[in-house]
Every structure is written in structure tokens, then in C-alpha cells.
Design a protein around this motif. Structure first.
Motif, PDB file in Angstrom:
ATOM      1  N   SER A  89       0.829  -1.205   0.000  1.00  0.00           N
ATOM      2  CA  SER A  89       0.000   0.000   0.000  1.00  0.00           C
ATOM      3  C   SER A  89       0.860   1.251   0.000  1.00  0.00           C
ATOM      4  N   VAL A  90       0.297   2.315  -0.535  1.00  0.00           N
ATOM      5  CA  VAL A  90       0.884   3.647  -0.444  1.00  0.00           C
ATOM      6  C   VAL A  90      -0.101   4.526   0.317  1.00  0.00           C
ATOM      7  N   SER A  91       0.311   4.996   1.479  1.00  0.00           N
ATOM      8  CA  SER A  91      -0.472   5.961   2.244  1.00  0.00           C
ATOM      9  C   SER A  91       0.048   7.349   1.900  1.00  0.00           C
ATOM     10  N   TYR A  92      -0.824   8.205   1.427  1.00  0.00           N
ATOM     11  CA  TYR A  92      -0.373   9.541   1.050  1.00  0.00           C
ATOM     12  C   TYR A  92      -1.048  10.582   1.936  1.00  0.00           C
ATOM     13  N   SER A  93      -0.247  11.539   2.360  1.00  0.00           N
ATOM     14  CA  SER A  93      -0.739  12.563   3.276  1.00  0.00           C
ATOM     15  C   SER A  93      -0.879  13.897   2.554  1.00  0.00           C
ATOM     16  N   VAL A  94      -2.108  14.245   2.246  1.00  0.00           N
ATOM     17  CA  VAL A  94      -2.382  15.570   1.694  1.00  0.00           C
ATOM     18  C   VAL A  94      -2.063  16.628   2.747  1.00  0.00           C
ATOM     19  N   HIS A  95      -2.354  16.327   3.990  1.00  0.00           N
ATOM     20  CA  HIS A  95      -2.097  17.267   5.080  1.00  0.00           C
ATOM     21  C   HIS A  95      -0.619  17.633   5.164  1.00  0.00           C
ATOM     22  N   CYS A  96       0.242  16.647   5.147  1.00  0.00           N
ATOM     23  CA  CYS A  96       1.687  16.920   5.220  1.00  0.00           C
ATOM     24  C   CYS A  96       2.185  17.599   3.940  1.00  0.00           C
ATOM     25  N   MET A  97       1.720  17.138   2.787  1.00  0.00           N
ATOM     26  CA  MET A  97       2.138  17.733   1.520  1.00  0.00           C
ATOM     27  C   MET A  97       1.772  19.208   1.455  1.00  0.00           C
ATOM     28  N   HIS A  98       0.611  19.559   1.980  1.00  0.00           N
ATOM     29  CA  HIS A  98       0.156  20.953   1.951  1.00  0.00           C
ATOM     30  C   HIS A  98       0.994  21.872   2.835  1.00  0.00           C
ATOM     31  N   ARG A  99       1.860  21.306   3.673  1.00  0.00           N
ATOM     32  CA  ARG A  99       2.691  22.128   4.562  1.00  0.00           C
ATOM     33  C   ARG A  99       4.161  22.133   4.142  1.00  0.00           C
ATOM     34  N   ARG A 100       4.489  21.508   3.030  1.00  0.00           N
ATOM     35  CA  ARG A 100       5.893  21.464   2.587  1.00  0.00           C
ATOM     36  C   ARG A 100       6.354  22.847   2.137  1.00  0.00           C
ATOM     37  N   LYS A 101       7.448  23.302   2.701  1.00  0.00           N
ATOM     38  CA  LYS A 101       7.953  24.640   2.378  1.00  0.00           C
ATOM     39  C   LYS A 101       8.507  24.719   0.961  1.00  0.00           C
ATOM     40  N   ASP A 102       9.037  23.612   0.441  1.00  0.00           N
ATOM     41  CA  ASP A 102       9.527  23.653  -0.940  1.00  0.00           C
ATOM     42  C   ASP A 102       8.373  23.709  -1.936  1.00  0.00           C
ATOM     43  N   TYR A 103       7.186  23.298  -1.525  1.00  0.00           N
ATOM     44  CA  TYR A 103       6.011  23.384  -2.396  1.00  0.00           C
ATOM     45  C   TYR A 103       5.274  24.707  -2.253  1.00  0.00           C
ATOM     46  N   TRP A 104       5.287  25.286  -1.050  1.00  0.00           N
ATOM     47  CA  TRP A 104       4.432  26.436  -0.774  1.00  0.00           C
ATOM     48  C   TRP A 104       5.186  27.676  -0.304  1.00  0.00           C
ATOM     49  N   GLY A 105       6.480  27.591  -0.147  1.00  0.00           N
ATOM     50  CA  GLY A 105       7.255  28.742   0.289  1.00  0.00           C
ATOM     51  C   GLY A 105       7.587  28.673   1.769  1.00  0.00           C
ATOM     52  N   PRO A 106       8.488  29.536   2.218  1.00  0.00           N
ATOM     53  CA  PRO A 106       8.930  29.492   3.621  1.00  0.00           C
ATOM     54  C   PRO A 106       7.827  29.774   4.624  1.00  0.00           C
ATOM     55  N   ASP A 107       6.735  30.386   4.185  1.00  0.00           N
ATOM     56  CA  ASP A 107       5.616  30.681   5.093  1.00  0.00           C
ATOM     57  C   ASP A 107       4.501  29.644   4.962  1.00  0.00           C
ATOM     58  N   ALA A 108       4.849  28.422   4.600  1.00  0.00           N
ATOM     59  CA  ALA A 108       3.845  27.386   4.332  1.00  0.00           C
ATOM     60  C   ALA A 108       2.966  27.082   5.532  1.00  0.00           C
ATOM     61  N   GLU A 109       3.470  27.290   6.743  1.00  0.00           N
ATOM     62  CA  GLU A 109       2.688  27.005   7.954  1.00  0.00           C
ATOM     63  C   GLU A 109       1.754  28.159   8.330  1.00  0.00           C
ATOM     64  N   GLU A 110       1.850  29.278   7.640  1.00  0.00           N
ATOM     65  CA  GLU A 110       1.039  30.452   7.977  1.00  0.00           C
ATOM     66  C   GLU A 110      -0.268  30.462   7.191  1.00  0.00           C
ATOM     67  N   PHE A 111      -1.305  31.009   7.819  1.00  0.00           N
ATOM     68  CA  PHE A 111      -2.587  31.186   7.141  1.00  0.00           C
ATOM     69  C   PHE A 111      -2.560  32.501   6.384  1.00  0.00           C
ATOM     70  N   ASP A 112      -2.551  32.428   5.064  1.00  0.00           N
ATOM     71  CA  ASP A 112      -2.469  33.630   4.236  1.00  0.00           C
ATOM     72  C   ASP A 112      -3.210  33.385   2.922  1.00  0.00           C
ATOM     73  N   PRO A 113      -4.484  33.757   2.835  1.00  0.00           N
ATOM     74  CA  PRO A 113      -5.259  33.512   1.612  1.00  0.00           C
ATOM     75  C   PRO A 113      -4.659  34.146   0.362  1.00  0.00           C
ATOM     76  N   ASP A 114      -3.856  35.195   0.531  1.00  0.00           N
ATOM     77  CA  ASP A 114      -3.291  35.874  -0.632  1.00  0.00           C
ATOM     78  C   ASP A 114      -2.351  34.984  -1.440  1.00  0.00           C
ATOM     79  N   ARG A 115      -1.892  33.866  -0.856  1.00  0.00           N
ATOM     80  CA  ARG A 115      -1.015  32.989  -1.634  1.00  0.00           C
ATOM     81  C   ARG A 115      -1.754  32.401  -2.839  1.00  0.00           C
ATOM     82  N   PHE A 116      -3.097  32.430  -2.792  1.00  0.00           N
ATOM     83  CA  PHE A 116      -3.874  31.949  -3.936  1.00  0.00           C
ATOM     84  C   PHE A 116      -4.243  33.078  -4.902  1.00  0.00           C
ATOM     85  N   LEU A 117      -3.716  34.276  -4.648  1.00  0.00           N
ATOM     86  CA  LEU A 117      -4.033  35.420  -5.496  1.00  0.00           C
ATOM     87  C   LEU A 117      -2.800  36.123  -6.047  1.00  0.00           C
ATOM     88  N   ASP A 118      -1.696  36.096  -5.311  1.00  0.00           N
ATOM     89  CA  ASP A 118      -0.531  36.879  -5.721  1.00  0.00           C
ATOM     90  C   ASP A 118       0.473  36.029  -6.500  1.00  0.00           C
TER      91      ASP A 118
END
Length: 536
Positions: A397-426
Motif C-alpha cells: 500500500s501507499v499511504s499519502y498525506s495531503v495534510h503533510c504535503m500541503h505544509r511542505r515549504k519547498d512546495y508552498w514557500g517558507p511561510d507554508a505554515e502560515e494562514f495567508d489567503p493571498d497565496r492563492f491570489l498573488d
């Protein structure tokens, strides 16, 4: 003539069984050549035989320890604690054993893309997943594979293929009732458990949408007990009997109506008729009550729990970020006005509203973990620098974590742990998400992507518009929680979301806020707008 798969499996298991004895024999033979061992040869055979149970007992003991760590992290830790730590220690994909089962854990978007999309036919939910979930999900679309899954998908897809004005009428009726109850409670000076209120709203809206019979929320406790027991591998018989007593007469009525409709003269028939519920629609495809029961229950759980959980977390973030609250409310007033009902066009126009929903689902995706089993031996990518592709044997089996992937800094930037809706606009949107869309999967992906995605966005958006037309401020009421429903004090020393969250995120099939006997969920107070059309 080659060996069959069963023969290869037996030989492989025998090899694993005797491997410790063979290893001991090799070591003892080497020791004899150096004259370090002078015991009789029969003693070597005895030691080798003893090595077999000792090795496997020790190996099982270690794996039970791992299982206990995972269970402890689930019961007492922050969401994904144990696995998140291992990703940091071992890499974005690693091999993991629990007892005799082989599992590959991953937060690698390349691996997840292969499993969900590019190599879709080789990955199934599998018999083990079905054994865990069958008591609740049955043969429904979320538990099915192969032709049965295709059948469910083909039945359900037309119903979600177009937007229907009746959906908004349903949302409005139940939103008005929920907000009225909030007003009454808040005017008396009490806090409101928004998690409880919104779960009742989404359950009422979902059941009316699915089969035209609103529950008025009497079955919420049975459903939550059922899902919590699945998460703890506990029995679900008693709460499921409560659910079944409610569903059975509704299904019987739908089948009776379907039989009567088939006997009536047939004119030109729409694929989905106006006013038709999902159950009405499905009853045109099958008269099997088990299939109907399982399918509507699957979709009710998906549509009700994910939406309710996401709106709960939106409200939490609005209590922690008043600037986001005011900006969102201003957009609502600018586009919809202080009292108008939102339209489809209004919701499409409100980009910041969609960004708030997306950012909430990034940090707390509705289904934080999922898994698939390999049908045949498979090779999946490895996006680690200079990493080699992973070989996944058939049955693993492969267990995949969307939760962990969504917090990866290389995927989302150094502020990946911060709540900032503008990341979907800027510019971050084009830097991170646009070139790699598989890093954001709140609704799954590939052929099994959620059919109700747009329905969920419409429902969540509609409710938030109605809510923020009515209230201009929201506060988190810590004192209304029971102490054991709040995060432990020692979490404050940890980095990331674990160290800053004021609520305790939990998961069974989907994410929710920790609930205890009399207090939990998401306790808030709201201030009604003083003058319609004005932002305080």
C-alpha cells in the motif's frame, strides 16, 4: 515452466522465515574458521533454530511498538505528528511496516500523481481498506474498485454535471434557520459551538439534497460515533442500526415511486429532471436497495462532513485573523450587498472568498490521509534530489498525506505554515501551484476526483455570505471549551501550526475539531452588524 504467483508467495514467505537461521549459520561458520567457536556442530544447528523464533518475536515486538506510537500520536498528538516527524527524518517517501503489512508513506506530489492519475488503473482501494470501512461505506463509490466503482460513478456523475437553482434555495432555507438559532443564543450572552451548528446545517442540507427528506439533525450523534469507531477499529453495529432505521423507509419510498414512474406513459425524459433528488435519480438506474443505501450514505458523509469541517476551520481562522474577516466581509458587501441572496455569478466573482476557502483547505484538508494498494508490481517517481524511482511490490500500500504535503515549504514557500489567503491570489500562485497543481488536493485528483467539488464550494460560499452579512465580528471563546478539549499546554513550544493552534484538530474519515462530552467543537461569539451595509 515458471512458478505461479501463489508459489512465489509461499517460497518468499519460507525464505523470510528461515533467513535468520541461515544468517546465524554463516556467522558461526566464519567464527569456526577463525577458531573463535569450538562448540560441537550440533550446537550450531540448535542456535540457528533458536534464532528463528527469537528474531521474529523481536521483529514483531518492534513493529507493535511502532503501532503503539502511531496509536498514541492519533489519540494524544497533533494531526499527523508521528508521520510528519518521519518525513523530516527519512525523506518525503519512506517504507513503513505495521506488523506484517508493508506500507509506503509519502508526501511527494510526484508519487501521489502517479497513484491517483498517471498509473490510476494499477491502484485500488483494496480488500483491506474495504474490510475497515465496509460496515459503514458498504459497496458505495468511496469503497468500490473496478467495474463497481465505474457503475457508481456513471450513476452519480450526471447529477453533479450542472448547477441547479434549487440547491441555493435549499442552502438559504437551512442557513436562515441556523443563523436565527445563533442569534437567539448569542443575544442571551452565550457562546455558540459553531462546529455543532454547522454540522447540523450541512446534514440537513445534504439529506434534503440527496433524498428530499431533511433530518432536522437527529442522527448526528450516531453518524459521528460510527466514524469515530472506524478510526479506532471499534464496532459500528449499534450506531449503524440507527442510521439504517432512518434510511430504509426513505429508500423504499424512492423505489416505489420509481416503479410507478416506469409504469406510467413515457415522454421525453431529461437526464436529470428539475426537482429530482439524487436518490430519485439513482433509483432510475438500479432497484437494488443495498446499492442505493450505500451510495447515498457515501455521498452524504462526503458532502456533509467535509463541508462542515472546512467551514468550522474557516470560522476559527477568522477569529485569529480579524483583518481577513474584515476584508472578506467587505468583498461580500461590495459584490452581494448587505441583504441580497448571492447568485452563482456573485460567488464566481468573489476571488478572496475562494482564496479563504482554499487556504483553509490547504492547512486542514478535509481528508488528510488516504491510501491505495498496488494491483501489480509498480515503479513510481521519486522527486528527491538524485532520488531513484520507488519499486512498489504488488499488494503493498501507499499511504499519502495531503495534510503533510500541503505544509511542505519547498512546495508552498517558507511561510507554508502560515494562514495567508493571498497565496492563492498573488505571485506565489504562479510560482508554486500553477506549475505543479498536484501539490493542492483538497478534493482528491485523477479519475476519482470529487464529483461534488463545485457543489461544496457553492454551499460553503453561500453560508459564509449569509453569515457575514449578519455578523461583523467573531471571537474565539476559549473559556467555553472543556480543558481536555483544548491542545495540551506543552504544544506551545513546538514550531508550526502545532505550537500556535488554539483548537485540537482531529480526524476519523474526515477532519474535525475535537469534541468532548459537553463542550468542544468550536466555541465562538459573534457580534451582529450595527448598520447593514457598513463594516465596523
Amino acid at each position: 515452466m515458471g512458478l505461479t504467483q501463489a508459489q512465489r508467495l509461499v517460497l518468499g514467505q519460507l525464505a523470510r522465515l528461515v533467513a535468520p537461521a541461515l544468517a546465524v549459520c554463516v556467522l558461526l561458520a566464519a567464527a569456526r574458521r577463525t577458531q573463535l567457536v569450538r562448540a560441537p556442530v550440533w550446537a550450531d544447528a540448535l542456535i540457528a533454530l533458536i534464532a528463528i523464533p527469537l528474531f521474529h518475536v523481536g521483529r514483531a515486538h518492534w513493529r507493535v511498538d511502532v503501532l503503539q506510537l502511531v496509536d498514541e500520536a492519533y489519540r494524544r498528538g497533533f494531526l499527523s505528528d508521528y508521520f510528519y516527524e518521519k518525513f523530516g527524518e527519512l525523506g518525503h517517501t519512506y517504507n513503513f511496516y505495521v506488523l506484517w503489512d508493508m506500507d509506503y508513506c509519502t508526501e511527494d506530489a510526484a508519487v501521489i500523481k502517479a497513484v491517483l492519475a498517471t498509473d490510476f488503473n494499477n491502484w485500488v482501494k483494496g480488500e483491506r481498506f474495504d474490510s475497515y470501512m465496509h460496515s459503514v461505506l458498504g459497496t458505495g463509490v468511496f469503497n468500490a474498485d473496478g467495474e463497481l466503482w465505474k457503475f457508481h460513478r456513471s450513476m452519480t456523475r450526471p447529477f453533479f454535471a450542472r448547477e441547479r437553482i434549487t440547491d441555493f434555495e435549499t442552502f438559504n432555507r437551512h442557513a436562515e434557520e441556523a443563523i436565527l438559532k445563533m442569534k437567539e443564543r448569542l443575544r442571551e450572552g452565550f457562546a455558540v459551538d459553531f462546529a455543532d451548528l454547522i454540522s447540523r446545517f450541512t446534514l440537513d442540507a445534504a439529506t434534503e439534497f440527496l433524498f428530499g427528506a431533511c433530518t432536522t439533525s437527529p442522527r448526528r450523534s450516531a453518524r459521528r460515533r460510527t466514524q469515530s469507531r472506524i478510526a479506532r477499529a471499534s464496532r459500528t453495529d449499534t450506531p449503524m442500526r440507527t442510521v439504517d432505521r432512518y434510511l430504509t423507509p426513505i429508500i423504499e419510498r424512492a423505489l416505489a415511486m420509481s416503479r410507478a414512474a416506469k409504469q406510467a406513459p413515457q415522454g421525453e425524459k431529461e437526464e436529470v429532471a428539475d426537482g429530482e433528488t439524487l436518490l430519485d435519480h439513482l433509483a432510475r438506474y438500479t432497484t437494488d436497495p443495498t446499492i442505493l443505501h450505500d451510495e447515498i450514505l457515501n455521498i452524504m458523509i462526503a458532502g456533509r462532513d467535509t463541508t462542515g469541517g472546512t467551514l468550522t476551520f474557516v470560522i476559527y481562522f477568522l477569529t485569529q485573523h480579524p483583518d481577513v474577516l474584515q476584508r472578506l466581509r467587505q468583498e461580500i458587501l461590495d459584490v452581494v450587498g448587505p441583504s441580497n441572496l448571492p447568485t452563482y455569478d456573485d460567488i464566481k466573482q468573489m476571488k478572496y472568498l475562494r482564496a479563504v476557502l482554499n487556504e483553509t483547505q490547504r492547512l486542514y484538508p478535509p481528508v488528510p490521509w488516504n491510501m491505495r494498494y498496488a494491483v501489480e508490481d509498480s515503479i513510481v517517481p521519486n522527486s528527491e534530489p538524485e532520488g531513484k524511482p520507488w519499486f512498489i511490490p504488488a499488494g503493498a500500500s501507499v499511504s499519502y498525506s495531503v495534510h503533510c504535503m500541503h505544509r511542505r515549504k519547498d512546495y508552498w514557500g517558507p511561510d507554508a505554515e502560515e494562514f495567508d489567503p493571498d497565496r492563492f491570489l498573488d505571485e506565489r500562485l504562479h510560482k508554486y501551484l500553477t506549475p505543479n497543481p498536484f501539490i493542492f488536493l483538497p478534493f482528491n485528483a485523477g479519475p476519482r476526483i470529487c464529483l461534488g467539488q463545485q457543489f461544496a464550494y457553492n454551499e460553503m460560499s453561500f453560508f459564509l455570505v449569509k453569515l457575514l452579512q449578519t455578523f461583523e465580528d467573531i471571537s474565539f471563546e476559549r473559556d467555553a471549551f472543556e480543558p481536555n478539549a483544548l491542545p495540551p499546554a506543552e504544544w506551545a513550544k513546538f514550531p508550526g501550526r502545532k505550537g500556535k493552534e488554539k483548537f485540537w484538530p482531529r480526524a476519523h474519515l474526515t477532519l474535525y475539531s475535537e469534541v468532548r462530552m459537553t463542550a468542544g467543537g468550536m466555541w465562538v461569539k459573534m457580534r451582529e452588524a450595527q448598520a447593514m451595509g457598513q463594516v465596523a
